[in-house]
Design a protein around this motif. Structure first.
Motif, PDB file in Angstrom:
ATOM      1  N   TYR A 133      20.926  41.379  29.896  1.00 44.64           N
ATOM      2  CA  TYR A 133      21.059  41.874  28.527  1.00 44.64           C
ATOM      3  C   TYR A 133      22.478  41.798  27.967  1.00 44.64           C
ATOM      4  CZ  TYR A 133      20.469  44.571  24.357  1.00 44.64           C
ATOM      5  OH  TYR A 133      20.462  44.960  23.044  1.00 44.64           O
ATOM      6  N   PRO A 134      23.510  42.181  28.760  1.00 43.46           N
ATOM      7  CA  PRO A 134      24.879  42.104  28.218  1.00 43.46           C
ATOM      8  C   PRO A 134      25.261  40.717  27.733  1.00 43.46           C
ATOM      9  CG  PRO A 134      24.870  43.335  30.253  1.00 43.46           C
ATOM     10  CD  PRO A 134      23.501  42.780  30.091  1.00 43.46           C
ATOM     11  N   PHE A 135      24.575  39.679  28.216  1.00 46.38           N
ATOM     12  CA  PHE A 135      24.909  38.329  27.756  1.00 46.38           C
ATOM     13  C   PHE A 135      24.086  37.947  26.531  1.00 46.38           C
ATOM     14  CE2 PHE A 135      25.663  38.683  32.240  1.00 46.38           C
ATOM     15  CZ  PHE A 135      26.984  38.268  32.319  1.00 46.38           C
TER      16      PHE A 135
ATOM     17  N   LEU B  65      28.092  29.451  25.474  1.00 47.04           N
ATOM     18  CA  LEU B  65      29.127  30.426  25.831  1.00 47.04           C
ATOM     19  C   LEU B  65      28.592  31.587  26.667  1.00 47.04           C
ATOM     20  CD1 LEU B  65      31.454  30.402  22.732  1.00 47.04           C
ATOM     21  CD2 LEU B  65      32.094  29.964  25.094  1.00 47.04           C
ATOM     22  N   PRO B  66      27.498  32.266  26.216  1.00 46.98           N
ATOM     23  CA  PRO B  66      26.973  33.324  27.088  1.00 46.98           C
ATOM     24  C   PRO B  66      26.508  32.783  28.443  1.00 46.98           C
ATOM     25  CG  PRO B  66      25.526  32.952  25.207  1.00 46.98           C
ATOM     26  CD  PRO B  66      26.790  32.222  24.938  1.00 46.98           C
ATOM     27  N   LEU B  67      25.941  31.575  28.429  1.00 48.77           N
ATOM     28  CA  LEU B  67      25.524  30.988  29.710  1.00 48.77           C
ATOM     29  C   LEU B  67      26.743  30.738  30.593  1.00 48.77           C
ATOM     30  CD1 LEU B  67      22.724  28.469  28.675  1.00 48.77           C
ATOM     31  CD2 LEU B  67      22.495  30.664  29.844  1.00 48.77           C
ATOM     32  N   GLY B  68      27.845  30.287  29.954  1.00 51.42           N
ATOM     33  CA  GLY B  68      29.072  30.057  30.715  1.00 51.42           C
ATOM     34  C   GLY B  68      29.613  31.346  31.301  1.00 51.42           C
ATOM     35  N   ALA B  69      29.589  32.422  30.495  1.00 50.53           N
ATOM     36  CA  ALA B  69      30.073  33.711  30.987  1.00 50.53           C
ATOM     37  C   ALA B  69      29.226  34.171  32.162  1.00 50.53           C
ATOM     38  CB  ALA B  69      30.033  34.733  29.856  1.00 50.53           C
ATOM     39  N   LEU B  70      27.902  33.944  32.055  1.00 53.14           N
ATOM     40  CA  LEU B  70      26.997  34.324  33.130  1.00 53.14           C
ATOM     41  C   LEU B  70      27.301  33.509  34.384  1.00 53.14           C
ATOM     42  CD1 LEU B  70      24.536  35.980  33.883  1.00 53.14           C
ATOM     43  CD2 LEU B  70      23.095  34.165  33.009  1.00 53.14           C
TER      44      LEU B  70
ATOM     45  N   GLY C 259      31.427  33.622  41.073  1.00 51.34           N
ATOM     46  CA  GLY C 259      32.151  34.671  41.797  1.00 51.34           C
ATOM     47  C   GLY C 259      31.338  35.180  42.978  1.00 51.34           C
ATOM     48  N   ALA C 260      30.017  35.426  42.718  1.00 53.75           N
ATOM     49  CA  ALA C 260      29.165  35.970  43.778  1.00 53.75           C
ATOM     50  C   ALA C 260      29.027  34.979  44.930  1.00 53.75           C
ATOM     51  CB  ALA C 260      27.793  36.318  43.202  1.00 53.75           C
TER      52      ALA C 260
ATOM     53  N   ALA D 260      35.907  33.557  39.860  1.00 55.24           N
ATOM     54  CA  ALA D 260      35.308  33.883  38.563  1.00 55.24           C
ATOM     55  C   ALA D 260      36.362  33.812  37.460  1.00 55.24           C
ATOM     56  CB  ALA D 260      34.681  35.270  38.621  1.00 55.24           C
ATOM     57  N   LEU D 261      37.557  34.382  37.737  1.00 53.68           N
ATOM     58  CA  LEU D 261      38.613  34.376  36.716  1.00 53.68           C
ATOM     59  C   LEU D 261      39.031  32.950  36.383  1.00 53.68           C
ATOM     60  CD1 LEU D 261      40.860  37.411  37.699  1.00 53.68           C
ATOM     61  CD2 LEU D 261      39.336  37.168  35.733  1.00 53.68           C
ATOM     62  N   LEU D 262      39.109  32.121  37.426  1.00 57.60           N
ATOM     63  CA  LEU D 262      39.487  30.718  37.230  1.00 57.60           C
ATOM     64  C   LEU D 262      38.495  30.045  36.293  1.00 57.60           C
ATOM     65  CD1 LEU D 262      41.741  28.949  38.493  1.00 57.60           C
ATOM     66  CD2 LEU D 262      39.972  27.988  39.964  1.00 57.60           C
ATOM     67  N   TRP D 263      37.218  30.295  36.544  1.00 57.55           N
ATOM     68  CA  TRP D 263      36.165  29.700  35.722  1.00 57.55           C
ATOM     69  C   TRP D 263      36.272  30.177  34.276  1.00 57.55           C
ATOM     70  CZ3 TRP D 263      32.509  26.215  34.905  1.00 57.55           C
ATOM     71  CH2 TRP D 263      31.484  26.506  33.990  1.00 57.55           C
TER      72      TRP D 263
END
Lengths: 336, 434
Positions: free
Chosen positions: B144-146, B159-164, B170-171, B194-197
């Motif tokens: 939902y947050p995405f 963009l939301p897919l990229g954030a996801l 990261g995981a 994750a930060l790098l991405w």
């Protein structure tokens, strides 16, 4: 997902502008960011469709028309009296058009440049007719509703002291609170800017039960302002306003501006409307900048009449805001 | 002659109790008229309530729905009530109610915030009523947050897919590295990946994908957000993020690592020592001065960050109360079972601490939701800010009670719902013997 983009933009230090002027920045953006009040009757308010209307709003639209050719290319940024100057300083808005009084300290101490006075206001008093008072000098011992922390409060105290009278202040926080208190007879009189009193009187159930006293106890010259330091941008806003005032003097209205631009015998009209000379070019504007600005909302007189003057419910008289030929103070320097 | 006493030979049938003791009369005698003082008070209060109700009803029940200005309302009222023309002017709600709900959001896109709200209910259902739902649905809630910002602000789907994808990356990094060299290194590697991405790769990749297939929603600018939708958006985001951040801060405050502990204490005490208004002013004015000129750091995003930080600090203290209420034996018991720190927190400590903290947490949620109205002070047009704008129109200048009443009703509905849910939750989780 705009906010990740905004975050990325916010985090990435991109020092792009700063050298280029405000005009280029506005042109690049394709939109003028104009700071207006969140709502002052007649001066600025969004209508039911979210379109901003009002006297201050008209000023923004004229500048947008002059610089971008489109009066609707404005992003209105509502600012409060507490955030307005920082919004200007931080570049969040390109110009401020928000019933702001031009004072010495604001002009010198703050990083603000006032470009003119588009409304000469002054503090006045409203009383109920039943009180039987015809002059502010008869208000000795009256209870007066006054907004705390405003210049009005200081003006009021100065006025009563210099006339050797006393009064009983009823401090209020907002205009609407003052209206409620006044209507509920909690105070004999309410004192604030004359334009606001006129607007308030027009909304009461029976306006004829209330009168504005003739005394005006302070000078409140309201005008648009820009950030200090970009003189070129300041010139554009200043002369857009002057063009509206001159247009009224020269008889150019929103209806006949196109016709006048086709051909007029008056050389000043020809220069102003770009039929002759290169006034627009001097400010990096198009030749028809003044035509666009006047078409946006009419000349100064039309804008005044439609938003706060005779064609509106508020019905403020021109008085000090009349053209200099009619005994007022609105006087545009020559377009030459 | 011997007098013979009367002896009853059969038992009398049961009588119903006297009418003054049971039913409505009995109840009234006990609760309303138990003595002269209470009786008088009852009568006086009933009269006052009755008069108030009649007055309120005569104010509310007026046919002013179709009026298109305050003066039109007054005309109508004068016609039906010659003499004293008092009554509500509901025309303003007909004319501006939608604006109070959605602000300046484009009307043809209203389905997006409505859908976002509907999805919020769907996403919350597995969280709020977990015992009736399969826990697999929680993964849907995590999406939902995405989805929400994408629906509200629009823009490219990538963009939301990229954030996801950042979380997935990261995981996976965490899994791979922690298997090889322990969970601490795994955590660091996961966060770094994750930060790098997010920082470097996501934007170009999303742009490239958008070049291949440009799918997305029409963007809506933050300036058009307003009304109750703005309050809900800020409230939901701040509530959603403040709970996990608050838990982490509360645990950090109890940590044995001196750096983590002092950072958490410093953050909590600083934020708690500053009024929300100050933080909002920092968000609206000061941040912009520090930013290089020309950067457009979205105002609503700034406000959301500040509200979340503010709420997290308080949430951390509420959680600390819950943690402090747990006896030491719970920690030791968990340790003696061989659980590591996170397992102990997840399986033993948090379920109990959260249960204890429910009233405090919901209290903070409600307070936070109402605090969102403070954004009107920095010029955002939330419902309270909009009342000023609406009154500044010539048609509606002078209207006060109708607007505030409508807004109060909106806020009451949401806050009362939260309060009721928290009571339900407390009842359900009660495990002690009563």
């Amino acid at each position: 997902m705009k906010w990740t983009m905004a975050l990325a933009a916010g985090l990435a230090v991109t020092a792009t502008s700063g050298i280029a002027g405000k005009l280029d920045e506005v042109r690049e953006r394709g939109e003028l960011k104009c700071g207006v009040s969140t709502g002052v009757v007649g001066f600025s308010a969004p209508d039911a469709n979210g379109v901003w209307q009002g006297f201050d709003v008209g000023m923004c639209r004229a500048v947008a028309a002059a610089t971008l050719g489109d009066p609707m290319a404005v992003e209105f940024v509502p600012v409060t009296s507490k955030t307005r100057f920082t919004a200007l300083e931080s570049g969040e808005i390109d110009m401020l058009s928000r019933t702001t009084t031009w004072t010495y300290s604001r002009d010198s101490d703050l990083n603000v440049e006032f470009v003119g006075v588009n409304f000469y206001d002054g503090q006045g008093f409203i009383v109920k007719k039943a009180l039987g008072v015809g002059s502010a000098l008869e208000l000795d011992g009256a209870t007066i509703c006054i907004k705390t922390g405003t210049t009005s409060e200081l003006n009021l105290s100065d006025y009563f002291r210099s006339n050797g009278m006393s009064y009983d202040p009823v401090p209020v926080e907002t205009d609407s609170e003052a209206h409620q208190q006044f209507l509920a007879n909690a105070c004999d009189s309410f004192s604030t800017d004359g334009s606001k009193l006129a607007a308030f009187r027009a909304t009461t159930e029976t306006p004829s039960d209330y009168i504005l006293l003739p005394e005006v106890i302070s000078k409140e010259p309201l005008g648009p302002a820009v950030l200090h330091g970009d003189q070129h941008w300041g010139d554009i806003v200043r002369w857009t306003f002057n063009a509206l005032v001159a247009a009224e003097e020269l008889g150019i209205t929103a209806d006949n501006v196109a016709e006048m631009a086709q051909g007029s015998d008056n050389p000043e009209v020809r220069r102003l409307l770009g039929t002759e000379g290169n006034l627009g070019e001097m400010n990096d504007l198009s030749a028809t900048w003044a035509v666009d600005a006047i078409s946006a909302g009419g000349n100064y007189g039309e804008l005044f009449a439609n938003t706060i003057g005779e064609n509106s419910q508020i019905g403020i008289e021109r008085n000090l805001n009349a053209q200099w030929k009619d005994g007022g103070l609105q006087y545009a320097p020559p377009f030459r | 002659m011997a007098e013979r006493a009367f002896v009853r030979t059969e038992i009398l049938p049961e009588e119903s109790p006297p009418i003054s003791e049971v039913g409505i009369w009995g109840w009234m005698r006990v609760h309303l008229f138990s003595g002269p003082v209470n009786g008088t008070l009852t009568v006086v209060t009933a009269l006052a309530l009755g008069v108030g109700a009649v007055f309120l009803a005569s104010w509310i029940l007026v046919p002013t729905w179709q009026a298109d200005s305050l003066s039109a309302c007054r005309e109508i009222l004068r016609e039906i009530r010659p003499g004293h023309a008092s009554g509500a002017c509901w025309g303003v709600i007909r004319d501006r109610g939608i604006q109070l709900l959605f602000g300046f959001y484009p009307p043809e896109l209203y389905w997006r915030p409505i859908l976002a709200l509907g999805l919020l209910a769907l996403a919350l259902a597995p969280v709020l009523f977990w015992e009736y739902m399969p826990s697999r649905l929680l993964w849907g809630s995590a999406l939902y947050p995405f989805v929400m910002p994408w629906l509200l602000w629009g823009g490219s789907t990538w963009l939301p897919l990229g954030a996801l994808a950042g979380f997935v990356i990261g995981a996976s990094a965490y899994r791979v590295v922690s298997r090889a060299s322990g969970s601490l290194f795994g955590l660091i590697a996961g966060a770094l990946a994750a930060l790098l991405w997010w920082g470097l790769l996501m934007t170009p990749v999303a742009a490239a994908l958008a070049g291949l297939a440009d799918i997305g929603l029409e963007p809506v600018r933050s300036r058009n957000f307003g009304g109750f939708m703005l309050s809900l958006t800020i409230g939901v985001v701040a509530i959603g993020f403040s709970l996990p951040v608050g838990i982490v801060l509360a645990l950090g405050r109890q940590s044995d690592l001196i750096l983590v502990k002092s950072l958490c204490i410093g953050f909590i005490e600083f934020i708690r020592g500053v009024p929300l208004i100050t933080l909002l002013f920092v968000a609206s004015t000061l941040l912009n001065i520090f930013m290089p000129p020309g950067t457009d750091f979205d105002i609503i995003l700034r406000v959301m960050i500040m509200a979340t930080l503010f709420a997290s600090a308080y949430m951390a203290e509420v959680m600390r109360g819950g943690l402090a209420a747990l006896p030491r034996g719970q920690y030791e018991g968990a340790a003696s079972l061989g659980l590591d720190y996170w397992q102990a927190q997840r399986l033993v400590i948090m379920p109990q601490a959260l249960k204890i903290s429910i009233p405090g947490i919901v209290n903070r949620f409600i307070a936070l939701f109402k605090d969102t109205t403070l954004v009107s002070i920095i010029g955002l047009l939330d419902p309270l800010g909009l009342t000023v704008s609406i009154r500044a129109n010539q048609e509606w200048n002078g209207i006060v009670w109708e607007l505030y009443g409508f807004i109060a009703l909106l806020f009451f509905t949401v806050c009362f719902g939260m309060s009721k849910y928290s009571m339900y939750l407390e009842r359900k989780l009660r495990t002690d013997h009563q």
